[in-house]
Motif scaffolding. Structure first.
Motif, PDB file in Angstrom:
ATOM      1  N   ILE A 202      65.064  -2.920  -8.672  1.00 48.25           N
ATOM      2  CA  ILE A 202      66.070  -2.277  -7.824  1.00 48.25           C
ATOM      3  C   ILE A 202      67.106  -1.687  -8.765  1.00 48.25           C
ATOM      4  O   ILE A 202      67.792  -2.419  -9.466  1.00 48.25           O
ATOM      5  CB  ILE A 202      66.756  -3.309  -6.924  1.00 48.25           C
ATOM      6  CG1 ILE A 202      65.779  -3.807  -5.894  1.00 48.25           C
ATOM      7  CG2 ILE A 202      67.945  -2.683  -6.235  1.00 48.25           C
ATOM      8  CD1 ILE A 202      66.412  -4.632  -4.836  1.00 48.25           C
ATOM      9  N   SER A 203      67.214  -0.399  -8.757  1.00 47.06           N
ATOM     10  CA  SER A 203      68.090   0.349  -9.667  1.00 47.06           C
ATOM     11  C   SER A 203      68.073  -0.223 -11.070  1.00 47.06           C
ATOM     12  O   SER A 203      69.089  -0.560 -11.652  1.00 47.06           O
ATOM     13  CB  SER A 203      69.527   0.423  -9.181  1.00 47.06           C
ATOM     14  OG  SER A 203      69.881  -0.633  -8.386  1.00 47.06           O
TER      15      SER A 203
ATOM     16  N   PHE B 292      67.650 -10.134  -6.710  1.00 45.89           N
ATOM     17  CA  PHE B 292      67.846 -11.229  -5.757  1.00 45.89           C
ATOM     18  C   PHE B 292      67.304 -12.522  -6.330  1.00 45.89           C
ATOM     19  O   PHE B 292      67.922 -13.584  -6.237  1.00 45.89           O
ATOM     20  CB  PHE B 292      67.154 -10.917  -4.430  1.00 45.89           C
ATOM     21  CG  PHE B 292      67.670  -9.670  -3.797  1.00 45.89           C
ATOM     22  CD1 PHE B 292      66.859  -8.570  -3.628  1.00 45.89           C
ATOM     23  CD2 PHE B 292      68.985  -9.586  -3.380  1.00 45.89           C
ATOM     24  CE1 PHE B 292      67.338  -7.408  -3.054  1.00 45.89           C
ATOM     25  CE2 PHE B 292      69.472  -8.433  -2.816  1.00 45.89           C
ATOM     26  CZ  PHE B 292      68.649  -7.343  -2.649  1.00 45.89           C
TER      27      PHE B 292
ATOM     28  N   VAL C 174      69.613 -13.743  -9.067  1.00 46.95           N
ATOM     29  CA  VAL C 174      70.845 -14.366  -8.557  1.00 46.95           C
ATOM     30  C   VAL C 174      70.561 -15.769  -8.039  1.00 46.95           C
ATOM     31  O   VAL C 174      71.310 -16.714  -8.286  1.00 46.95           O
ATOM     32  CB  VAL C 174      71.450 -13.477  -7.454  1.00 46.95           C
ATOM     33  CG1 VAL C 174      72.468 -14.242  -6.660  1.00 46.95           C
ATOM     34  CG2 VAL C 174      72.079 -12.261  -8.051  1.00 46.95           C
TER      35      VAL C 174
ATOM     36  N   ASN D 188      75.288  -1.341  -8.987  1.00 48.68           N
ATOM     37  CA  ASN D 188      75.767  -2.534  -8.309  1.00 48.68           C
ATOM     38  C   ASN D 188      74.849  -3.728  -8.514  1.00 48.68           C
ATOM     39  O   ASN D 188      75.309  -4.853  -8.654  1.00 48.68           O
ATOM     40  CB  ASN D 188      75.890  -2.238  -6.815  1.00 48.68           C
ATOM     41  CG  ASN D 188      76.543  -3.369  -6.092  1.00 48.68           C
ATOM     42  OD1 ASN D 188      77.576  -3.848  -6.497  1.00 48.68           O
ATOM     43  ND2 ASN D 188      75.917  -3.835  -5.047  1.00 48.68           N
ATOM     44  N   ALA D 189      73.546  -3.476  -8.577  1.00 49.56           N
ATOM     45  CA  ALA D 189      72.623  -4.604  -8.696  1.00 49.56           C
ATOM     46  C   ALA D 189      72.885  -5.368  -9.984  1.00 49.56           C
ATOM     47  O   ALA D 189      72.962  -6.595  -9.999  1.00 49.56           O
ATOM     48  CB  ALA D 189      71.185  -4.101  -8.662  1.00 49.56           C
TER      49      ALA D 189
ATOM     50  N   ASN E  61      75.632  -5.435 -11.666  1.00 49.73           N
ATOM     51  CA  ASN E  61      76.913  -6.126 -11.582  1.00 49.73           C
ATOM     52  C   ASN E  61      76.819  -7.395 -10.766  1.00 49.73           C
ATOM     53  O   ASN E  61      77.489  -8.382 -11.060  1.00 49.73           O
ATOM     54  CB  ASN E  61      77.959  -5.200 -10.966  1.00 49.73           C
ATOM     55  CG  ASN E  61      78.406  -4.147 -11.944  1.00 49.73           C
ATOM     56  OD1 ASN E  61      78.441  -4.392 -13.136  1.00 49.73           O
ATOM     57  ND2 ASN E  61      78.724  -2.963 -11.454  1.00 49.73           N
ATOM     58  N   ALA E  62      75.985  -7.369  -9.750  1.00 47.35           N
ATOM     59  CA  ALA E  62      75.829  -8.577  -8.944  1.00 47.35           C
ATOM     60  C   ALA E  62      75.276  -9.706  -9.798  1.00 47.35           C
ATOM     61  O   ALA E  62      75.758 -10.843  -9.745  1.00 47.35           O
ATOM     62  CB  ALA E  62      74.910  -8.301  -7.756  1.00 47.35           C
ATOM     63  N   VAL E  63      74.269  -9.386 -10.604  1.00 48.90           N
ATOM     64  CA  VAL E  63      73.685 -10.412 -11.466  1.00 48.90           C
ATOM     65  C   VAL E  63      74.716 -10.912 -12.474  1.00 48.90           C
ATOM     66  O   VAL E  63      74.858 -12.108 -12.712  1.00 48.90           O
ATOM     67  CB  VAL E  63      72.457  -9.857 -12.214  1.00 48.90           C
ATOM     68  CG1 VAL E  63      71.941 -10.862 -13.191  1.00 48.90           C
ATOM     69  CG2 VAL E  63      71.390  -9.470 -11.231  1.00 48.90           C
TER      70      VAL E  63
ATOM     71  N   PHE F 296      77.924 -10.935 -12.198  1.00 48.54           N
ATOM     72  CA  PHE F 296      78.928 -11.740 -11.516  1.00 48.54           C
ATOM     73  C   PHE F 296      78.429 -13.160 -11.323  1.00 48.54           C
ATOM     74  O   PHE F 296      79.152 -14.139 -11.567  1.00 48.54           O
ATOM     75  CB  PHE F 296      79.251 -11.083 -10.176  1.00 48.54           C
ATOM     76  CG  PHE F 296      80.226 -11.850  -9.350  1.00 48.54           C
ATOM     77  CD1 PHE F 296      79.949 -12.153  -8.040  1.00 48.54           C
ATOM     78  CD2 PHE F 296      81.433 -12.263  -9.868  1.00 48.54           C
ATOM     79  CE1 PHE F 296      80.852 -12.843  -7.268  1.00 48.54           C
ATOM     80  CE2 PHE F 296      82.340 -12.971  -9.101  1.00 48.54           C
ATOM     81  CZ  PHE F 296      82.036 -13.257  -7.803  1.00 48.54           C
ATOM     82  N   GLU F 297      77.181 -13.284 -10.895  1.00 48.16           N
ATOM     83  CA  GLU F 297      76.637 -14.620 -10.697  1.00 48.16           C
ATOM     84  C   GLU F 297      76.574 -15.372 -12.016  1.00 48.16           C
ATOM     85  O   GLU F 297      76.837 -16.566 -12.076  1.00 48.16           O
ATOM     86  CB  GLU F 297      75.234 -14.499 -10.086  1.00 48.16           C
ATOM     87  CG  GLU F 297      74.711 -15.786  -9.521  1.00 48.16           C
ATOM     88  CD  GLU F 297      75.393 -16.183  -8.237  1.00 48.16           C
ATOM     89  OE1 GLU F 297      75.838 -15.283  -7.506  1.00 48.16           O
ATOM     90  OE2 GLU F 297      75.501 -17.379  -7.980  1.00 48.16           O
TER      91      GLU F 297
ATOM     92  N   ASN G 246      85.057  -2.883  -5.135  1.00 47.01           N
ATOM     93  CA  ASN G 246      84.381  -4.150  -4.860  1.00 47.01           C
ATOM     94  C   ASN G 246      84.347  -5.018  -6.098  1.00 47.01           C
ATOM     95  O   ASN G 246      84.611  -6.211  -6.059  1.00 47.01           O
ATOM     96  CB  ASN G 246      82.937  -3.901  -4.421  1.00 47.01           C
ATOM     97  CG  ASN G 246      82.894  -3.117  -3.150  1.00 47.01           C
ATOM     98  OD1 ASN G 246      83.841  -3.127  -2.400  1.00 47.01           O
ATOM     99  ND2 ASN G 246      81.793  -2.438  -2.924  1.00 47.01           N
ATOM    100  N   ILE G 247      84.050  -4.375  -7.201  1.00 49.14           N
ATOM    101  CA  ILE G 247      83.940  -5.136  -8.441  1.00 49.14           C
ATOM    102  C   ILE G 247      85.294  -5.700  -8.831  1.00 49.14           C
ATOM    103  O   ILE G 247      85.397  -6.851  -9.270  1.00 49.14           O
ATOM    104  CB  ILE G 247      83.376  -4.240  -9.544  1.00 49.14           C
ATOM    105  CG1 ILE G 247      82.002  -3.768  -9.124  1.00 49.14           C
ATOM    106  CG2 ILE G 247      83.326  -4.965 -10.847  1.00 49.14           C
ATOM    107  CD1 ILE G 247      81.306  -2.979 -10.157  1.00 49.14           C
TER     108      ILE G 247
END
Lengths: 783, 102
Positions: A238-239, A245, A248, A284-285, A287-289, A291-292, A324-325
């Motif tokens: 994903i990107s 997912f 994370v 974003n993907a 960054n999500a990782v 962040f976790e 968001n970030i």
């Protein structure tokens, strides 16, 4: 004649065609009637179609409970089309609260043991959505068997069902522990994701499971490693990030496993560093990782270098333009600031930038974080920023901001003058939003800072002259003008521009405050008392003041009326006492509640653990004697005169009237210098064994008067000391009337008495200061 | 844990709602109107995460449709944000040219 039932599509078109709500309802009611009739007749061929229509109608919000039994019939039927609609209906219509739902248990059981994947899948889905506790208990073993089936389709669904079962019935977790380890070897990401979720649920619910699963940490590390380091895989990307997912989820599980556990945390360190550095952060993907990862690093026992890396990542997030970030970065920094304060300090400028965000939730977070970051070195800059924020911030944040600034100023004020300035500015800007005790704090602060009296009273006067609407400001200003009115009128003060103030102007201003409809009753009280005090400070005659006071003698407000009447009495009958009663107030002691409140608000602000406890303000300010133990049990002048209580009339007349009871402790001469002698005499009143009364007598046998004589005393912390007012501050020459002062010492623990005295006086044209400890105190004074 | 999954359009009509924890029927409409109000009042400048009562809302706008997911505290908001997009992509993939009314 049976009307051929329409297909679902036709129904939908019909409903869409309806122009108004009423028309739509009509169509639907007609259709429902058809459906009910058809259910009654029991037409097996078209039942699924009818149910489908009913489900559509249900989704639109219309009642559909009569379809429940039909679901059961459809589920039991052998045809797949029937089963499909039946299960769907079951999921939508038969939740736990319906009585009929238990009836499908048997059907599900049968379907689960059939070999057909699709059917098993349907059954599992239904079980995981609506399975109640009893159903889960019955069917758990079946589900467990399915966990180890060869096909990933069924395994995936079985794992998710297992998650649901555990959520509903935690006692069944034991059944699912053994297969998990094997499931981790899966290659199919769907099953893997489900397994990780299952393990997470198990660990969250039972500490035994947590211990059991610590063994698999290396395996998890391996999986994540492969995920991160393998190249692009079309199926899972994903990107640019491979299955974020799953990443994370694994990170979250690692966090749970590594918390408070050194060994697991160590195995994870390298991996976390790798993930943190290698993840692509442009989308974003990624960054999500990231962040976790940061959250995980913060929670486990990681090495210091890793933590610094995490904080830096958060700092980088703050600079990102995506809101968001920034939001998540600020939230996590807030959590981190207690433990890694210095690391977060580096990002202080960026945090301060975020104060200017238009978004309310962002600026709130930034405000909390900024307040947590204030320390003694950056306090001036930070309060500057916070004050400019206060001017422009939305009203709901004002109260927090104002109290935050005041608290920070209190803890870290570099100089008293700066402190007073800051509080003044906050009061002018946001006066109505500050906490109630701000006024009391400020008056006490000003009262204690003797050298700043002139300065503060001028500043307050100018502020008051501009604006009398901010109540806390008005109250403080009125109090100050009352107390230090003489300094105001003197006209010279190095620290502000010279301000020529006439008496009439001052009186006019106070009258304006009294009459203004914006003033609260409490403010009026302050103003009235201030006027009274000015009657002794001002040089002119007091006609104007008398007039005002007598006018308020018939005021409707009871409090004001009482004060006015009493002041009137002071003018008329007790004029000789007026000067003594209205003289300058001694320092008000801060009570215990102040400290508790300060402590609570400190905790509420997530402040550092190493904060200096707020000592009573008075001990810092009086800064007397660094005492014997290094702590000050500083003496207080006689009991304070509260401005807001009922009249000022009688309290100060409570002069020491305790006559020393007969006791036989010998007197002690403690000091002699150039003709000035100080003697202590002791009395132990028989009624109160812990109490010791000391009378300090000063005699002057020299030729020159001793003037401005002040005697202060200090005792160790376990004692309580009270100094009564001295009989005067001049010891006349040549053996004239001695000056006396009474000390009351409470010694509940019967500890050895130690006493330190400090004398300041003028003698022979020189000012003298003496500090000494009293030795040879007779034993009877404290035993 | 995801608690609520909502699809709401700009006029405030709920197109799809799925509650993963039981909420009374009458409370649902109330909840939905409040959620929609808070989402609609956000401008483009503000971030997509809202704190709402005891859970967090993460929303994403697609033309006239808002997809809102309510989660509890333990979730990674940005992963959910990504998930919403994934969901829409899957729908698009499966049903081709999916629009609000479909």
């Amino acid at each position: 004649m049976v009307v051929p039932s329409s297909k679902l599509q036709d129904l939908i078109e019909e409903i869409r065609g309806a122009k108004t709500q009423a028309q739509e309802r009509e169509v639907i009611q007609k259709e429902c009637a058809h459906i009910r009739a058809s259910f009654r007749d029991g037409d097996p061929l078209h039942r699924h179609r009818q149910l489908a229509k009913l489900l559509y109608v249900h989704m639109l919000g219309y009642p559909a409970h009569f379809g429940q039994m039909e679901c059961l019939k459809l589920i039991a039927s052998p045809r797949f089309t029937d089963k499909r609609v039946g299960y769907l209906g079951a999921m939508l219509l038969l939740d736990e609260r319906q009585d009929a739902h238990l009836l499908i248990t048997n059907s599900i059981k049968n379907d689960l043991s059939q070999g057909i994947q699709a059917v098993q899948g349907l059954a599992l889905c239904t079980l995981s959505t609506v399975g109640s506790a009893e159903m889960c208990r019955d069917l758990a073993t079946e589900v467990e068997k399915l966990l180890l089936q060869p096909g990933p389709y069924v395994r995936k669904k079985a794992v998710l069902t297992a998650v649901h079962i555990i959520r509903k019935v935690p006692e069944l977790s034991n059944i699912f522990l053994p297969p998990c380890a094997q499931l981790l070897h899966e290659r199919h990401h769907g099953v893997l994701l489900g397994t990780i979720t299952l393990i997470t649920e198990l660990c969250e619910r039972s500490p035994a499971a947590l211990k059991h699963f610590r063994k698999v940490v290396p395996q998890l590390v391996q999986i994540l490693w492969t995920l991160v380091t393998t190249g692009y895989s079309t199926e899972h990307s994903i990107s640019g990030v491979s299955d974020p997912f799953l990443q994370v989820q694994i990170l979250r599980l690692l966090r749970i496993l590594g918390r408070n556990h050194e060994e697991s945390s160590e195995t994870m360190n390298d991996l976390l560093a790798q993930v943190a550095t290698n993840t692509d952060t442009s989308r974003n993907a990624g960054n999500a990782v990231l962040f976790e990862t940061v959250l995980t690093i913060m929670d486990i026992r990681s090495v210091a270098g890793l933590r610094v890396l995490a904080v830096n990542i958060l700092g980088r997030f703050l600079l990102n333009s995506d809101k968001n970030i920034r939001y998540v970065a600020l939230t996590s920094l807030l959590r981190v600031v207690q433990s890694d304060h210095s690391a977060v300090q580096r990002h202080r400028p960026t945090v301060v930038e975020c104060l200017r965000e238009p978004d309310a939730s962002l600026s709130r977070r930034a405000l909390e974080l900024s307040l947590a970051l204030v320390n003694s070195s950056n306090v001036r800059a930070m309060t500057q920023e916070l004050q400019s924020f206060l001017e422009s911030c939305p009203p709901d944040l004002r109260a927090d901001c104002a109290s935050g600034i005041l608290l920070a100023a209190e803890r870290f004020a570099p100089t008293k003058r700066w402190h007073i300035d800051t509080i003044l500015r906050v009061l002018t800007m946001a006066g109505t939003h500050v906490r109630d005790d701000a006024v009391a704090n400020l008056t006490q602060l000003i009262g204690g800072a003797q050298e700043l009296h002139a300065y503060s009273v001028r500043r307050l006067y100018s502020a008051l002259a501009e604006d009398i609407s901010q109540q806390p400001l008005v109250q403080v200003a009125a109090w100050c003008i009352g107390e230090y009115g003489d300094l105001l009128l003197e006209g010279s003060c190095e620290e502000t521009e010279p301000l020529q103030v006439e008496e009439e102007e001052v009186l006019a201003l106070l009258e304006k405050v009294l009459q203004s409809h914006m003033s609260l009753p409490a403010t009026r009280g302050y103003a009235l008392t201030a006027l009274m005090k000015l009657s002794t400070r001002l040089r002119g005659d007091n006609n104007r003041i008398r007039q005002v006071v007598s006018v308020y003698g018939s005021c409707l407000d009871v409090e004001l009326q009482q004060r006015a009447v009493e002041y009137n009495a002071l003018f008329q009958k007790y004029d000789y006492m007026r000067a003594a009663i209205l003289e300058k107030m001694p320092l008000v002691e801060r009570g215990g509640t102040q400290d508790e409140e300060a402590k609570e608000s400190k905790e509420a602000q997530h402040s550092e653990a190493a904060v200096i406890p707020t000592e009573p303000q008075t001990s810092k300010l009086l800064d007397l004697l660094d005492l014997l133990d290094g702590t000050s049990g500083a003496a207080q002048p006689p009991p304070p005169l509260e401005p807001s209580s009922e009249g000022t009339s009688v309290h100060l007349l409570d002069l020491p009237c305790v006559s020393p009871a007969p006791a036989s402790i010998p007197n002690l001469k403690v000091f002699e210098r150039e003709g000035l002698q100080l003697t202590l005499s002791f009395v132990r009143p028989p009624g109160t064994p812990a109490l010791l009364l000391i009378m300090v007598t000063a005699i002057n046998t020299s030729e020159a008067d001793v003037t401005h004589f002040v005697c202060q005393a200090a005792v160790p912390k376990s004692f309580q000391l009270q100094l009564q007012a001295p009989s005067g501050d001049t010891v006349p020459a040549q053996g004239g009337l001695p000056m006396t002062q009474l000390l009351r010492i409470l010694n509940p623990k019967k500890a050895p008495l130690r006493l330190k005295l400090r004398l300041t006086y003028n003698h022979f044209g020189q000012s003298v200061q003496e500090i000494f400890e009293v030795n040879n105190l007779p034993v009877e004074t404290w035993q | 844990m995801i608690k609520i999954f909502l699809m709401v359009n700009k006029q405030g009509q709920t197109r799809l709602s799925k509650y993963y924890e039981h909420v009374e029927i009458n409370k649902r409409t109330l909840l939905e109107t409040e959620v929609i109000k808070s989402c609609l009042s956000r401008s483009n400048e503000q971030c997509s995460f809202i704190e709402f009562k005891d859970f967090k809302l993460i929303y994403r706008q697609y033309a006239a449709l808002f997809i809102v997911v309510g989660v509890n505290d333990t979730e990674n908001e940005m992963a959910i944000y990504e998930f919403i997009h994934n969901f829409v992509e899957v729908l698009d993939e499966y049903f081709s040219r999916v629009s609000e009314l479909d």
